[in-house]
Design an enzyme around this catalytic site. Structure first.
Site, PDB file in Angstrom:
ATOM      1  N   ASP A  58     -62.383 -49.322  25.600  1.00  0.00           N
ATOM      2  CA  ASP A  58     -61.989 -50.728  25.490  1.00  0.00           C
ATOM      3  C   ASP A  58     -61.657 -51.223  26.892  1.00  0.00           C
ATOM      4  O   ASP A  58     -60.522 -51.126  27.351  1.00  0.00           O
ATOM      5  CB  ASP A  58     -60.773 -50.856  24.560  1.00  0.00           C
ATOM      6  CG  ASP A  58     -60.176 -52.257  24.556  1.00  0.00           C
ATOM      7  OD1 ASP A  58     -60.812 -53.184  25.079  1.00  0.00           O
ATOM      8  OD2 ASP A  58     -59.056 -52.416  24.017  1.00  0.00           O
ATOM      9  N   ASP A 113     -52.818 -28.417  10.809  1.00  0.00           N
ATOM     10  CA  ASP A 113     -52.205 -27.091  10.836  1.00  0.00           C
ATOM     11  C   ASP A 113     -52.137 -26.490  12.231  1.00  0.00           C
ATOM     12  O   ASP A 113     -51.849 -25.295  12.386  1.00  0.00           O
ATOM     13  CB  ASP A 113     -52.968 -26.137   9.913  1.00  0.00           C
ATOM     14  CG  ASP A 113     -54.438 -25.976  10.296  1.00  0.00           C
ATOM     15  OD1 ASP A 113     -54.873 -26.592  11.300  1.00  0.00           O
ATOM     16  OD2 ASP A 113     -55.162 -25.245   9.598  1.00  0.00           O
ATOM     17  N   ASN A 168     -65.638 -30.869  20.519  1.00  0.00           N
ATOM     18  CA  ASN A 168     -64.419 -30.660  21.308  1.00  0.00           C
ATOM     19  C   ASN A 168     -64.670 -30.119  22.707  1.00  0.00           C
ATOM     20  O   ASN A 168     -63.852 -30.304  23.606  1.00  0.00           O
ATOM     21  CB  ASN A 168     -63.491 -29.685  20.577  1.00  0.00           C
ATOM     22  CG  ASN A 168     -62.994 -30.228  19.256  1.00  0.00           C
ATOM     23  OD1 ASN A 168     -62.889 -31.434  19.073  1.00  0.00           O
ATOM     24  ND2 ASN A 168     -62.684 -29.340  18.327  1.00  0.00           N
ATOM     25  N   ARG A 206     -56.125 -38.233  20.030  1.00  0.00           N
ATOM     26  CA  ARG A 206     -57.378 -37.626  19.578  1.00  0.00           C
ATOM     27  C   ARG A 206     -57.164 -36.178  19.134  1.00  0.00           C
ATOM     28  O   ARG A 206     -57.798 -35.704  18.183  1.00  0.00           O
ATOM     29  CB  ARG A 206     -58.403 -37.685  20.703  1.00  0.00           C
ATOM     30  CG  ARG A 206     -59.808 -37.245  20.313  1.00  0.00           C
ATOM     31  CD  ARG A 206     -60.801 -37.633  21.383  1.00  0.00           C
ATOM     32  NE  ARG A 206     -62.149 -37.267  21.009  1.00  0.00           N
ATOM     33  CZ  ARG A 206     -62.901 -36.386  21.666  1.00  0.00           C
ATOM     34  NH1 ARG A 206     -62.410 -35.766  22.733  1.00  0.00           N
ATOM     35  NH2 ARG A 206     -64.129 -36.119  21.265  1.00  0.00           N
ATOM     36  N   HIS A 236     -58.443 -34.598  15.599  1.00  0.00           N
ATOM     37  CA  HIS A 236     -59.354 -33.462  15.527  1.00  0.00           C
ATOM     38  C   HIS A 236     -58.706 -32.241  14.900  1.00  0.00           C
ATOM     39  O   HIS A 236     -59.407 -31.375  14.372  1.00  0.00           O
ATOM     40  CB  HIS A 236     -59.899 -33.141  16.918  1.00  0.00           C
ATOM     41  CG  HIS A 236     -60.975 -34.075  17.363  1.00  0.00           C
ATOM     42  ND1 HIS A 236     -62.141 -33.655  17.966  1.00  0.00           N
ATOM     43  CD2 HIS A 236     -61.075 -35.427  17.272  1.00  0.00           C
ATOM     44  CE1 HIS A 236     -62.905 -34.710  18.229  1.00  0.00           C
ATOM     45  NE2 HIS A 236     -62.267 -35.796  17.827  1.00  0.00           N
ATOM     46  N   ASP A 237     -57.397 -32.165  14.934  1.00  0.00           N
ATOM     47  CA  ASP A 237     -56.702 -31.097  14.222  1.00  0.00           C
ATOM     48  C   ASP A 237     -56.767 -31.347  12.717  1.00  0.00           C
ATOM     49  O   ASP A 237     -57.175 -30.476  11.943  1.00  0.00           O
ATOM     50  CB  ASP A 237     -55.247 -31.020  14.687  1.00  0.00           C
ATOM     51  CG  ASP A 237     -54.487 -29.871  14.037  1.00  0.00           C
ATOM     52  OD1 ASP A 237     -55.109 -28.813  13.768  1.00  0.00           O
ATOM     53  OD2 ASP A 237     -53.273 -30.008  13.811  1.00  0.00           O
ATOM     54  N   VAL A 254     -60.059 -30.829  10.501  1.00  0.00           N
ATOM     55  CA  VAL A 254     -60.630 -29.487  10.338  1.00  0.00           C
ATOM     56  C   VAL A 254     -59.609 -28.605   9.639  1.00  0.00           C
ATOM     57  O   VAL A 254     -58.646 -28.134  10.248  1.00  0.00           O
ATOM     58  CB  VAL A 254     -61.025 -28.882  11.699  1.00  0.00           C
ATOM     59  CG1 VAL A 254     -61.694 -27.524  11.499  1.00  0.00           C
ATOM     60  CG2 VAL A 254     -61.965 -29.823  12.448  1.00  0.00           C
ATOM     61  N   HIS A 279     -59.635 -46.302  19.275  1.00  0.00           N
ATOM     62  CA  HIS A 279     -60.491 -46.451  20.458  1.00  0.00           C
ATOM     63  C   HIS A 279     -60.087 -47.646  21.317  1.00  0.00           C
ATOM     64  O   HIS A 279     -60.798 -47.995  22.259  1.00  0.00           O
ATOM     65  CB  HIS A 279     -61.952 -46.571  20.040  1.00  0.00           C
ATOM     66  CG  HIS A 279     -62.543 -45.287  19.576  1.00  0.00           C
ATOM     67  ND1 HIS A 279     -63.812 -45.188  19.041  1.00  0.00           N
ATOM     68  CD2 HIS A 279     -62.039 -44.023  19.560  1.00  0.00           C
ATOM     69  CE1 HIS A 279     -64.056 -43.935  18.712  1.00  0.00           C
ATOM     70  NE2 HIS A 279     -62.994 -43.213  19.020  1.00  0.00           N
ATOM     71  N   THR A 280     -58.962 -48.247  21.008  1.00  0.00           N
ATOM     72  CA  THR A 280     -58.428 -49.277  21.905  1.00  0.00           C
ATOM     73  C   THR A 280     -57.877 -48.665  23.177  1.00  0.00           C
ATOM     74  O   THR A 280     -57.621 -49.379  24.153  1.00  0.00           O
ATOM     75  CB  THR A 280     -57.323 -50.093  21.206  1.00  0.00           C
ATOM     76  OG1 THR A 280     -56.937 -51.178  22.046  1.00  0.00           O
ATOM     77  CG2 THR A 280     -56.105 -49.248  20.898  1.00  0.00           C
ATOM     78  N   ASP A 297     -53.700 -52.092  21.576  1.00  0.00           N
ATOM     79  CA  ASP A 297     -53.669 -53.440  21.027  1.00  0.00           C
ATOM     80  C   ASP A 297     -54.877 -53.630  20.119  1.00  0.00           C
ATOM     81  O   ASP A 297     -55.549 -52.666  19.747  1.00  0.00           O
ATOM     82  CB  ASP A 297     -53.634 -54.486  22.145  1.00  0.00           C
ATOM     83  CG  ASP A 297     -54.798 -54.346  23.123  1.00  0.00           C
ATOM     84  OD1 ASP A 297     -55.818 -53.713  22.770  1.00  0.00           O
ATOM     85  OD2 ASP A 297     -54.694 -54.874  24.255  1.00  0.00           O
TER      86      ASP A 297
END
Length: 373
Positions: A293, A119, A139, A107, A111-112, A115, A238-239, A301
């Site tokens: 999950d 970097d 965040n 994640r 999220h890097d 935005v 999101h597994t 998976d």
């Protein structure tokens, strides 16, 4: 190594190779074979070293490998030959202490990159000159793994001072996080530079929200050079991982103002009961955690897509994929074919990892990831 796991990796590897046609890269990055003996090391040694003869660096028309730009899979081969082993070891140490960290590192890379590009800006602490991304609404008290990246950076600085960017460490750590939980391997192109600044405002604006409609989420992906297929594929992250109760609690008690649970969740009484036990309808439960999950909490998976087919995706932004015919068709394909998901996830991760990268003399190489100097 378990033969089933090896077969999974090997078939995934062959599937990715099918995208690459006849381009050629000389060999796998050095420094990757002497890591911890942790159950997946031999899979790398025996399978990937002899196989990734695809020309990623030359551009690929099929699904976006041409976005690699000036990045190079062998960028640190001479300047920091043990880089990949150091990152792998750091992720493994963290995972042994906290299995949640795999999803957190994955994640962190998302999220890097979303935005102002990949970097390393998400790692920066607030300063007199800017308010950083750590405390942006998507965040705050949510994104984690900063200490793991700093620990890895410290180890790398001991071996290769002021050579490897924090942005590259985040990208490599995300790949290791997926592999360590049983997911696909992909070569990571390297050579990113670190930013000198970060933007809380840009994080609030650019990061997709689990409360947004699918068209808004898709627009944010497209604005970064990704496409609709990437939305569906990368949602498969999101597994693994968890969500705080406040993100989905409305689906348990007051779906769309009805005063009742979401009918999809209500149809699965066992799941609804477990979720309401974890997230009772009181404010004090908002930060409690539930698995994204539940079928395979720390196993990367295709069960996420099976959940969507059964209408038990946890977040609005997950289950909403079934409301679009094109997305639903992809969900069905991935629910039935784990190797197809693994192949496409690897491709999409390489695409995402090339968003807005700085190379050459742009940006800096930070000595510590939390500070620009």
């Amino acid at each position: 190594m378990d033969r089933k796991i090896f077969s999974y990796w090997f078939i995934t590897h062959l599937a990715i190779l099918s995208l690459l046609f006849n381009d050629v890269v000389s060999s796998f990055p050095s420094g990757y074979n002497d890591g911890p003996k942790n159950g997946y090391n031999n899979g790398y040694n025996n399978g990937y070293n002899n196989g990734y003869n695809g020309g990623y660096n030359n551009g690929h028309g099929s699904r976006g490998y041409g976005m690699i730009s000036n990045l190079d899979y062998r960028f640190y081969d001479r300047s920091c030959p043990r880089l990949q082993m150091i990152v792998k070891s750091g992720v493994w140490r963290a995972f042994k202490d906290d299995s949640r960290i795999a999803a957190s590192l994955l994640r962190l890379h998302f999220h890097d990159c979303f935005v102002n590009g990949c970097d390393g800006s998400i790692l920066l602490e607030d300063s007199e000159d800017f308010k950083g991304e750590k405390n942006a609404l998507p965040n705050r008290n949510s994104v984690r793994g900063f200490d793991v990246i700093e620990d890895i950076k410290s180890d790398i600085e001991s071996a290769c001072p002021l050579t490897v960017s924090c942005a590259d460490i985040v990208a490599l750590a995300a790949r290791e996080a997926v592999v360590i939980t049983g997911g696909p391997f992909w070569p990571v192109p390297l050579g990113r530079r670190d930013s000198l600044t970060a933007s809380e405002q840009a994080a609030n604006r650019n990061l997709p929200s689990p409360f947004e409609p699918l068209e808004n989420i898709t627009a944010k992906f497209v604005s970064l050079g990704l496409d609709f297929k990437d939305v569906v594929v990368l949602s498969g992250a999101h597994t693994i991982g968890f969500a705080q109760c406040f993100v989905f609690k409305h689906r348990l008690f007051n779906f769309k103002g009805s005063g009742q649970p979401d009918p999809n969740l209500a149809a699965s009484s066992d799941l609804l009961s477990k979720l309401t036990d974890t997230c009772p309808n009181v404010d004090s439960s908002n930060s409690n955690l539930a698995a994204l999950d539940a079928a395979s909490v720390v196993k990367f998976d295709n069960a996420y897509y099976v959940n969507l087919m059964n209408n038990v995706g946890l977040l609005d932004s997950d289950q909403i994929l079934m409301s679009d015919s094109k997305a639903a068709a992809l969900v069905k394909s991935y629910s039935e074919n784990p190797y197809l998901f693994s192949r496409d996830f690897a491709v999409s991760m390489v695409k995402m990892g090339n968003i807005g990268v700085m190379t050459g003399s742009d940006g800096v190489i930070r000595a510590k990831c939390g500070f620009p100097g």
